[in-house]
Write an enzyme that holds these catalytic residues in place. Structure first.
Site, short mmCIF file in Angstrom:
data_model
loop_
_atom_site.label_atom_id
_atom_site.label_comp_id
_atom_site.label_asym_id
_atom_site.label_seq_id
_atom_site.Cartn_x
_atom_site.Cartn_y
_atom_site.Cartn_z
N LYS A 169 0.81 -1.35 -0.10
CA LYS A 169 0.27 0.16 0.05
C LYS A 169 0.63 1.37 -0.31
O LYS A 169 2.35 1.22 0.41
CB LYS A 169 -1.18 -0.06 1.06
CG LYS A 169 -1.74 -0.99 1.22
CD LYS A 169 -2.97 -0.92 0.24
CE LYS A 169 -2.85 -2.95 -0.16
NZ LYS A 169 -3.64 -3.95 0.33
N ASN A 170 -0.03 2.57 -0.09
CA ASN A 170 1.45 3.62 -0.12
C ASN A 170 1.95 3.88 0.91
O ASN A 170 2.83 4.73 1.05
CB ASN A 170 0.40 4.81 -0.53
CG ASN A 170 -0.64 4.67 -2.42
OD1 ASN A 170 -0.31 3.60 -2.72
ND2 ASN A 170 -0.41 6.26 -2.16
#
Ligand code: PLP
Length: 369
Positions: free
Chosen positions: A182-183
């Site tokens: 994920k980011n």
């Protein structure tokens, strides 16, 4: 040439040192770093209440429990997402009601969503796909008119904005994931953002054995809670990551825009750009049938050229579990087409523009030959 995976986390030296200090401190499970991480996340989300969890999957399941959703209830959710989204609806005994998504935004179609509401519908669980926000004005307007809870699956959308406001800084219950893809990451982990103090107190119980303490420290158990508390080691990673999140997302945005600028292959559906997009992924649809190349072959050839390709995601309603609810091929044409044609191309903050050009050229070579 270096292998280019489709994603790769970046942990800076300061964070690695910080983790070493936590490991030496003797306090590894939930402690001061979890407190600091939740406070920092709350600051990032305009002061909302933030509770961390060991995963977003756990967080989403507990969010459904908080809303009192269970057997006999329906929850509306997109037919194309990671399977965690509908799985948690099944885990609390409710029924996932799928709705098709838009081909370009990959987000749930809001007109179809409204038509799918029945007397048993209790909640909507939208996904801000790949970091592009769902139209939150229209979404919350529907929820309000029908008296429904909204649990936003924002696993792709930390740092995403809708109308200039960060996802999770407003709305009902919003769930983030900190899985390494994920980011930002805590290795494994997730968080819920919400505004209701009573629900937050219940979340504390549901994520740690149902235990409450009075002022003198006497314990009581109010409900059969689970065990979802984040470790201080993970939270320390999260603190180091959150400090970079906005610059990570800025870099993702400029790389994704470079893909859009230098794209060559014809007849593809490129992902829609939009204001506030945090570009968790860059996933075009490639008409493999038309090019006479199978996706498996394409992925193998790209791998041989040192480029990793992901698939996010197959249509949910065609998995055996969801077919057993009566869903079948033909129900959600866009989700099905995405499931067959989508490819996730390398996109992560440590890439450079020439990496994007390498990917685009390799695609043309692979599919053209
Ligand atoms: C990653 C992801 C999840 C689950 O997150 P975990 O932290 O791995 O449990 C849920 N929904 C979507 C859309 C995801 O991409």
């Amino acid at each position: 040439m270096d292998y280019l995976p489709f994603t790769r986390p970046f942990i800076d030296e300061e964070t690695i040192q910080g983790v070493a200090e936590v490991l030496r401190s003797g306090w590894l499970a939930t402690g001061p770093n979890v407190g600091a991480f939740e406070a920092r996340l709350s600051g990032y989300l305009d002061g909302r209440i933030v509770k961390t969890f060991t995963s977003a999957t756990g967080a989403l399941e507990v969010a459904l429990e908080i809303c009192g959703i269970g057997p006999g209830d329906e929850v509306i959710t997109p037919a194309m997402s990671f399977t965690a989204t509908p799985n948690v609806i099944m885990r609390v005994g409710a029924k996932p009601v799928f709705v098709d998504v838009d081909l370009e935004t990959r987000n749930i179609d809001l007109d179809s969503l409204e038509k799918a509401i029945t007397k048993n519908t209790r909640a909507i669980m939208p996904v801000h796909f790949a970091g592009l926000a769902v139209d939150c004005d229209a979404l919350y307007d529907i929820a309000k008119r029908h008296g429904l809870r909204v649990i936003e699956d924002a696993a792709h959308a930390i740092g995403t904005e809708w109308s200039g406001k960060r996802i999770g800084s407003f709305g009902d219950i919003v769930s983030f994931s900190f899985h390494p893809n994920k980011n930002m990451t805590t290795i494994e982990g997730g968080a819920l953002s919400l505004s209701d103090r009573n629900e937050a107190a219940k979340l504390d119980q549901l994520r740690f054995h149902g235990i409450v303490k009075d002022d003198e420290g006497n314990q009581d158990v109010l409900l059969a809670g689970g065990k979802y508390n984040l470790s201080d080691v993970a939270a320390r990673v999260g603190l180091g990551q959150l400090a970079h999140l906005d610059s990570f997302n800025e870099k993702r945005r400029s790389l994704a825009e470079h893909y859009l600028e230098c794209w060559k292959l014809k007849d593809c559906v490129l992902p829609r750009n939009g204001e506030g997009h945090s570009w968790h992924m860059f996933a075009p649809l490639i008409p493999f049938d038309r090019y006479g190349v199978s996706r498996q072959h394409f992925i193998r050839r790209m791998h041989e050229k040192g480029i990793g390709i992901g698939i996010h995601y197959p249509a949910l309603h065609l998995f055996s579990l969801y077919r057993s609810l009566g869903y079948r091929r033909g129900d959600f044409p866009n989700a099905e087409r995405i499931g067959l044609e989508t490819v996730t191309l390398p996109l992560f903050p440590m890439m450079e523009k020439n990496d994007i050009e390498r990917v685009v050229n390799s695609i043309s070579e692979t599919i053209g030959s």
